[in-house]
Write a protein that holds these residues in place. Sequence first.
Motif, PDB file in Angstrom:
ATOM      1  N   LEU A  96       0.298  49.660 -24.599  1.00  0.00           N
ATOM      2  CA  LEU A  96      -0.715  49.394 -25.619  1.00  0.00           C
ATOM      3  C   LEU A  96      -0.326  50.052 -26.944  1.00  0.00           C
ATOM      4  CD1 LEU A  96      -3.954  49.714 -23.515  1.00  0.00           C
ATOM      5  CD2 LEU A  96      -2.447  47.766 -23.844  1.00  0.00           C
ATOM      6  N   PRO A  97      -0.787  49.484 -28.025  1.00  0.00           N
ATOM      7  CA  PRO A  97      -0.345  49.967 -29.343  1.00  0.00           C
ATOM      8  C   PRO A  97      -0.890  51.345 -29.694  1.00  0.00           C
ATOM      9  CG  PRO A  97      -2.048  48.303 -29.555  1.00  0.00           C
ATOM     10  CD  PRO A  97      -1.684  48.338 -28.113  1.00  0.00           C
ATOM     11  N   THR A  98      -0.218  51.970 -30.606  1.00  0.00           N
ATOM     12  CA  THR A  98      -0.657  53.258 -31.136  1.00  0.00           C
ATOM     13  C   THR A  98      -1.908  53.051 -31.974  1.00  0.00           C
ATOM     14  OG1 THR A  98       1.623  53.971 -31.194  1.00  0.00           O
ATOM     15  CG2 THR A  98       0.069  55.212 -32.552  1.00  0.00           C
ATOM     16  N   VAL A  99      -2.876  53.947 -31.766  1.00  0.00           N
ATOM     17  CA  VAL A  99      -4.122  53.831 -32.524  1.00  0.00           C
ATOM     18  C   VAL A  99      -4.076  54.715 -33.763  1.00  0.00           C
ATOM     19  CG1 VAL A  99      -6.625  54.078 -32.410  1.00  0.00           C
ATOM     20  CG2 VAL A  99      -5.369  53.254 -30.416  1.00  0.00           C
ATOM     21  N   PHE A 100      -3.622  55.969 -33.567  1.00  0.00           N
ATOM     22  CA  PHE A 100      -3.479  56.854 -34.726  1.00  0.00           C
ATOM     23  C   PHE A 100      -2.401  57.897 -34.441  1.00  0.00           C
ATOM     24  CE2 PHE A 100      -7.026  58.468 -32.168  1.00  0.00           C
ATOM     25  CZ  PHE A 100      -6.609  59.768 -31.904  1.00  0.00           C
ATOM     26  N   HIS A 101      -2.029  58.632 -35.453  1.00  0.00           N
ATOM     27  CA  HIS A 101      -1.019  59.679 -35.306  1.00  0.00           C
ATOM     28  C   HIS A 101      -1.646  61.045 -35.501  1.00  0.00           C
ATOM     29  CE1 HIS A 101       1.767  56.315 -35.878  1.00  0.00           C
ATOM     30  NE2 HIS A 101       2.697  57.097 -35.319  1.00  0.00           N
ATOM     31  N   PRO A 123       6.167  59.595 -20.812  1.00  0.00           N
ATOM     32  CA  PRO A 123       5.990  61.049 -20.926  1.00  0.00           C
ATOM     33  C   PRO A 123       4.713  61.442 -21.656  1.00  0.00           C
ATOM     34  CG  PRO A 123       8.189  60.410 -21.625  1.00  0.00           C
ATOM     35  CD  PRO A 123       7.437  59.150 -21.391  1.00  0.00           C
ATOM     36  N   TYR A 124       4.380  60.731 -22.709  1.00  0.00           N
ATOM     37  CA  TYR A 124       3.165  61.084 -23.451  1.00  0.00           C
ATOM     38  C   TYR A 124       1.924  60.832 -22.608  1.00  0.00           C
ATOM     39  CZ  TYR A 124       6.182  61.379 -27.521  1.00  0.00           C
ATOM     40  OH  TYR A 124       7.152  61.745 -28.393  1.00  0.00           O
ATOM     41  N   GLU A 125       1.942  59.698 -21.917  1.00  0.00           N
ATOM     42  CA  GLU A 125       0.797  59.396 -21.052  1.00  0.00           C
ATOM     43  C   GLU A 125       0.720  60.386 -19.903  1.00  0.00           C
ATOM     44  OE1 GLU A 125       1.214  55.332 -19.896  1.00  0.00           O
ATOM     45  OE2 GLU A 125       1.048  54.611 -21.955  1.00  0.00           O
ATOM     46  N   LEU A 126       1.916  60.814 -19.432  1.00  0.00           N
ATOM     47  CA  LEU A 126       1.951  61.796 -18.361  1.00  0.00           C
ATOM     48  C   LEU A 126       1.289  63.093 -18.810  1.00  0.00           C
ATOM     49  CD1 LEU A 126       3.014  62.124 -15.488  1.00  0.00           C
ATOM     50  CD2 LEU A 126       5.107  63.067 -16.433  1.00  0.00           C
ATOM     51  N   SER A 176      -1.474  56.560 -28.313  1.00  0.00           N
ATOM     52  CA  SER A 176      -1.676  55.161 -27.941  1.00  0.00           C
ATOM     53  C   SER A 176      -3.084  54.954 -27.399  1.00  0.00           C
ATOM     54  CB  SER A 176      -0.651  54.757 -26.888  1.00  0.00           C
ATOM     55  OG  SER A 176      -0.948  55.415 -25.683  1.00  0.00           O
ATOM     56  N   ARG A 177      -3.448  53.687 -27.276  1.00  0.00           N
ATOM     57  CA  ARG A 177      -4.766  53.355 -26.737  1.00  0.00           C
ATOM     58  C   ARG A 177      -4.886  53.858 -25.299  1.00  0.00           C
ATOM     59  NH1 ARG A 177      -7.003  48.500 -24.497  1.00  0.00           N
ATOM     60  NH2 ARG A 177      -9.247  48.472 -24.854  1.00  0.00           N
ATOM     61  N   THR A 178      -3.766  53.780 -24.543  1.00  0.00           N
ATOM     62  CA  THR A 178      -3.775  54.264 -23.157  1.00  0.00           C
ATOM     63  C   THR A 178      -4.129  55.749 -23.104  1.00  0.00           C
ATOM     64  OG1 THR A 178      -1.998  52.706 -22.766  1.00  0.00           O
ATOM     65  CG2 THR A 178      -2.436  54.311 -21.049  1.00  0.00           C
ATOM     66  N   MET A 179      -3.553  56.529 -24.003  1.00  0.00           N
ATOM     67  CA  MET A 179      -3.831  57.969 -23.997  1.00  0.00           C
ATOM     68  C   MET A 179      -5.303  58.235 -24.298  1.00  0.00           C
ATOM     69  SD  MET A 179      -0.353  59.122 -25.924  1.00  0.00           S
ATOM     70  CE  MET A 179      -0.600  60.883 -26.048  1.00  0.00           C
ATOM     71  N   ILE A 180      -5.831  57.470 -25.219  1.00  0.00           N
ATOM     72  CA  ILE A 180      -7.265  57.627 -25.537  1.00  0.00           C
ATOM     73  C   ILE A 180      -8.109  57.284 -24.307  1.00  0.00           C
ATOM     74  CG2 ILE A 180      -9.166  56.770 -26.950  1.00  0.00           C
ATOM     75  CD1 ILE A 180      -7.110  56.289 -29.162  1.00  0.00           C
ATOM     76  N   LEU A 181      -7.715  56.201 -23.615  1.00  0.00           N
ATOM     77  CA  LEU A 181      -8.470  55.788 -22.428  1.00  0.00           C
ATOM     78  C   LEU A 181      -8.374  56.840 -21.317  1.00  0.00           C
ATOM     79  CD1 LEU A 181      -7.729  51.964 -22.174  1.00  0.00           C
ATOM     80  CD2 LEU A 181      -9.776  53.108 -23.020  1.00  0.00           C
ATOM     81  N   ILE A 182      -7.218  57.490 -21.212  1.00  0.00           N
ATOM     82  CA  ILE A 182      -7.054  58.543 -20.198  1.00  0.00           C
ATOM     83  C   ILE A 182      -8.071  59.664 -20.455  1.00  0.00           C
ATOM     84  CG2 ILE A 182      -5.516  60.403 -19.445  1.00  0.00           C
ATOM     85  CD1 ILE A 182      -3.192  58.356 -19.735  1.00  0.00           C
TER      86      ILE A 182
END
Lengths: 271, 185
Positions: free
Chosen positions: A30-35, B29-32, A42-48
């Motif tokens: 998924l695309p990056t939302v912000f830096h 890695p970032y998601e990890l 990324s959107r995935t990290m936000i969802l996590i």
Amino acid sequence: MFEQVILASECDVANEVICAPADVKELFELPTVFHIGQLAVSRTMILIFLAAFIVVALLYFGLRKGSVIPSKFQAVIESLVQFVRKDVAEDIIGPEGVRYAPYLTAMFLFLLVGNLFEITPLINFPITARMAIPAFLAIVTYVIFVFVGFHKNGFRYLTDIIWPKAVPLALRWLVGIIELFSTFILRPLTLAVRLFANLVAGHLMLTLLLGSGVIFIWNFAEAGAKSLVGVAWFAFGLGIFLFEIVVAVLQAYIFTLLSAVYIQSSVHPEH
Amino acid sequence: MLYAMSTVLILAETEAEEGSNIGLVLPDPYELVAGIIAFAIVFFFVWKWAFPAINRSLESRQQAISGQLKEAETAKLEAQSLLDDYRAQLATAKSEADRIVEEARAQGDAVRADLVSKSEAEASQIVAKARVDAANEKARALQEARQEVADLSIDLAEKVVGENLDRAAQHGLIERYLADLERMA
């Protein structure tokens, strides 16, 4: 959601029967939302983090009052926690299961919410369809059961697996090799891949079917009679949608259950 | 081990960027890192807050239930003892009533017997008195008849003899004669 936008921009409804992106990675990376500085979020990290936040919020609002006569919400949250604690941790591992209950409960709730993101409107992306979380939790379970195995049984943990005394002598070495391979290599691998693959498949199906359905119906001017195909895809997608609710819950349960079973086999290796 | 893992991941990442899809089955890695932090938050919250909280509420619920059971038990025992009391009282009352009825009956019997005996005595008294009266009357009548007979006999004898007789002497004579007659009869 974003994946459907990708599909819409790429799909040629006049010549295709189903819309698919040129590269399947577009459905999962998924695309990056912000830096944040150099870090691309990324959107995935936000969802996590959203999944973690939802679990914490559910627990907090469900258990905050601790009323003697629980509200419906409190009863649901309590029974969820008690389900993992009693029916998984204690029933499978035994009295010692209490020690692993926080890990198993956190795992179950986190995976449950993460999986259910697959069918949550506006989110529509299971965080477990990325390998990070299944791999991390499988490795943690692996570390726990290997550590507990050696801690409880010493070196016998390993020799009992390689040289299983319950098996006839002629087959012992063969079973030993299989068991060694299965315990230390297949277990963590299958644990992670089972969850990951199920949600990848589910997400793929839902995105392609519902996305194609919407696009074909929406562009009926261009697609003509083919927009009926879109109706079929959409109906099929709705069926899969219901099925994926079950998959999401079941996979969270299976992952937790198997983690408990693996830990149990290290606590009481003779069984 | 972690170092080795991250090396593998970085390799996989570069490979993925070159167009292979191997990156899809290897953890990002970032998601990890995000997953580890997020799971750690959930884990510590469950461990340090949620479990103690649920334990507290389960314990208070258990106490409430056992308290209520105990209360119910006491109430039941109380009710039982009350029932026993009432039963005992009822039994006492019944035997008391029986006793009173029995006493009344005995009293009635006594009164009746008394009355009967009294009236019997009275009746016999009346009879006896009547008998005495009758006897006295009879004696008096006899005496009068005797007097009359004597007088008549003297009058008759005077008429026969033609002179007055000594009444007292004649009376004595007649009395003697009548007494002899009674003796003979």
